[in-house]
Design a protein around this motif. Structure first.
Motif, mmCIF file in Angstrom:
data_model
loop_
_atom_site.group_PDB
_atom_site.id
_atom_site.type_symbol
_atom_site.label_atom_id
_atom_site.label_comp_id
_atom_site.label_asym_id
_atom_site.label_seq_id
_atom_site.Cartn_x
_atom_site.Cartn_y
_atom_site.Cartn_z
ATOM 1 N N HIS A 12 1.141 -1.308 -0.262
ATOM 2 C CA HIS A 12 -0.068 -0.381 -0.302
ATOM 3 C C HIS A 12 1.074 1.153 -0.317
ATOM 4 C CE1 HIS A 12 -3.061 -2.378 0.670
ATOM 5 N NE2 HIS A 12 -2.383 -3.083 1.636
ATOM 6 N N VAL A 13 1.553 1.237 -1.273
ATOM 7 C CA VAL A 13 2.104 2.935 -1.702
ATOM 8 C C VAL A 13 1.037 3.959 -1.779
ATOM 9 C CG1 VAL A 13 4.356 3.560 -2.519
ATOM 10 C CG2 VAL A 13 4.139 1.455 -2.129
ATOM 11 N N TYR A 14 1.499 4.626 -1.330
ATOM 12 C CA TYR A 14 1.135 6.229 -1.485
ATOM 13 C C TYR A 14 2.236 7.152 -2.287
ATOM 14 C CZ TYR A 14 -1.882 10.920 -2.857
ATOM 15 O OH TYR A 14 -2.216 12.240 -2.875
ATOM 16 N N GLY A 15 1.920 7.699 -3.859
ATOM 17 C CA GLY A 15 3.202 8.613 -3.753
ATOM 18 C C GLY A 15 4.480 8.144 -4.799
ATOM 19 N N LEU A 16 5.416 8.437 -5.331
ATOM 20 C CA LEU A 16 6.147 7.681 -6.346
ATOM 21 C C LEU A 16 7.294 5.523 -5.438
ATOM 22 C CD1 LEU A 16 7.953 10.456 -8.194
ATOM 23 C CD2 LEU A 16 6.217 8.525 -8.651
ATOM 24 N N VAL A 17 6.552 4.641 -6.008
ATOM 25 C CA VAL A 17 6.904 3.638 -5.309
ATOM 26 C C VAL A 17 8.426 3.923 -5.568
ATOM 27 C CG1 VAL A 17 7.452 1.367 -6.302
ATOM 28 C CG2 VAL A 17 5.101 2.645 -6.260
ATOM 29 N N GLU A 18 9.148 5.107 -6.390
ATOM 30 C CA GLU A 18 10.569 5.065 -6.221
ATOM 31 C C GLU A 18 11.546 6.356 -5.240
ATOM 32 O OE1 GLU A 18 9.570 6.979 -9.955
ATOM 33 O OE2 GLU A 18 8.668 4.561 -9.777
ATOM 34 N N ALA A 19 10.456 6.787 -4.958
ATOM 35 C CA ALA A 19 11.093 8.100 -3.493
ATOM 36 C C ALA A 19 12.050 7.649 -2.815
ATOM 37 C CB ALA A 19 9.598 8.585 -3.355
ATOM 38 N N PRO A 20 12.884 8.005 -2.979
ATOM 39 C CA PRO A 20 14.253 8.175 -1.685
ATOM 40 C C PRO A 20 13.902 8.090 -0.530
ATOM 41 C CG PRO A 20 14.104 10.313 -2.852
ATOM 42 C CD PRO A 20 12.715 10.014 -3.879
ATOM 43 N N ILE A 21 12.654 8.748 0.031
ATOM 44 C CA ILE A 21 12.013 8.531 0.744
ATOM 45 C C ILE A 21 11.343 8.111 1.454
ATOM 46 C CG2 ILE A 21 11.844 9.860 3.653
ATOM 47 C CD1 ILE A 21 13.668 12.190 2.632
ATOM 48 N N THR A 22 11.295 6.719 1.953
ATOM 49 C CA THR A 22 9.705 5.996 2.973
ATOM 50 C C THR A 22 9.390 6.254 4.291
ATOM 51 O OG1 THR A 22 10.720 4.613 1.104
ATOM 52 C CG2 THR A 22 9.304 3.708 3.468
ATOM 53 N N ARG A 43 -1.416 15.264 2.446
ATOM 54 C CA ARG A 43 -0.662 16.637 1.702
ATOM 55 C C ARG A 43 0.861 16.335 1.580
ATOM 56 N NH1 ARG A 43 -0.945 22.740 4.061
ATOM 57 N NH2 ARG A 43 -0.069 23.651 1.519
ATOM 58 N N LEU A 44 1.996 15.580 2.995
ATOM 59 C CA LEU A 44 3.828 16.036 2.969
ATOM 60 C C LEU A 44 3.454 14.950 1.377
ATOM 61 C CD1 LEU A 44 6.401 15.988 4.671
ATOM 62 C CD2 LEU A 44 5.065 14.103 5.460
ATOM 63 N N ILE A 45 2.616 13.762 1.026
ATOM 64 C CA ILE A 45 3.437 13.030 -0.044
ATOM 65 C C ILE A 45 3.211 13.807 -0.795
ATOM 66 C CG2 ILE A 45 2.512 10.928 -1.392
ATOM 67 C CD1 ILE A 45 4.091 10.944 1.478
ATOM 68 N N ASP A 46 2.112 14.644 -1.487
ATOM 69 C CA ASP A 46 1.639 15.370 -2.314
ATOM 70 C C ASP A 46 2.048 16.740 -3.002
ATOM 71 O OD1 ASP A 46 -1.327 13.170 -3.302
ATOM 72 O OD2 ASP A 46 -2.028 14.774 -2.065
ATOM 73 N N ASP A 47 2.833 17.481 -1.457
ATOM 74 C CA ASP A 47 3.482 18.749 -2.027
ATOM 75 C C ASP A 47 5.096 18.058 -1.932
ATOM 76 O OD1 ASP A 47 1.410 19.773 -1.695
ATOM 77 O OD2 ASP A 47 1.444 20.614 -0.121
ATOM 78 N N SER A 48 5.570 16.811 -1.478
ATOM 79 C CA SER A 48 6.755 15.967 -1.539
ATOM 80 C C SER A 48 7.813 16.195 -3.175
ATOM 81 C CB SER A 48 7.201 15.374 -0.988
ATOM 82 O OG SER A 48 6.858 14.143 -2.226
#
Length: 167
Positions: A12-22, A43-48
């Motif tokens: 259950h991943v929200y945001g880019l799977v390859e994002a450098p911060i999890t 919002r944190l993820i959407d604005d990252s």
């Protein structure tokens, strides 16, 4: 003896799977603090700008919240509709009885998300819960940033600062 089931704990991943911060959240759909945290984390993820991904793991506090486990099973049963179901469950935390869960499923065009139909989802919820216990989770929401326990407030500014995001 129960059979061991391999479960992808990052399903259950929200945001880019390859994002450098999890950012991993152990949550409970009946927990009011998780409900308050949900829009902040979104919002944190959407604005990252693709820098942070959120991984949701079930940690139903079933001894305190009578509908937490059935809500977790319903969310798990939602499959690819997990995030829309996640949002509905948090938006309607005071309405998590089986008829409510079935109504949310119908709104999302899903089959049944309660009773015997979703018992095959139980191993995934239990695996999330066990991983939380292993990580020392005692309440919800509990957040881990790249494997480290986050102990600050679930507020945008505090989270951004802790994650090294300056805005």
């Amino acid at each position: 003896m129960t059979e061991s089931v391999a479960v992808d704990l990052d399903r259950h991943v929200y945001g880019l799977v390859e994002a450098p911060i999890t950012l991993v959240e152990y949550g409970d759909f009946e927990c009011p603090y998780c409900g308050a945290a949900a829009p902040v984390l979104r919002r944190l993820i959407d604005d990252s700008d693709g820098m942070v991904r959120l991984v949701y793991r079930h940690f139903p506090l079933f001894t305190v919240h009578p509908f937490a486990l059935t809500a977790a099973l319903a969310a798990e049963a939602a499959g690819e509709q997990f995030w829309p179901m996640h949002d509905l469950l948090f938006a309607h935390q005071s309405r998590l009885a089986d008829p409510d869960l079935e109504n949310y499923a119908q709104m999302l065009g899903l089959d049944s998300v309660t009773g015997e139909a979703v018992q095959d989802c139980r191993p995934a919820v239990e695996a999330d819960y066990r991983s939380g216990v292993t990580m020392g989770v005692r309440g919800t929401p509990t957040l881990f940033a790249d494997g480290r326990l986050y102990q600050g407030k679930v507020e945008l500014g505090a989270l951004r600062s802790a994650l090294g995001m300056h805005r």
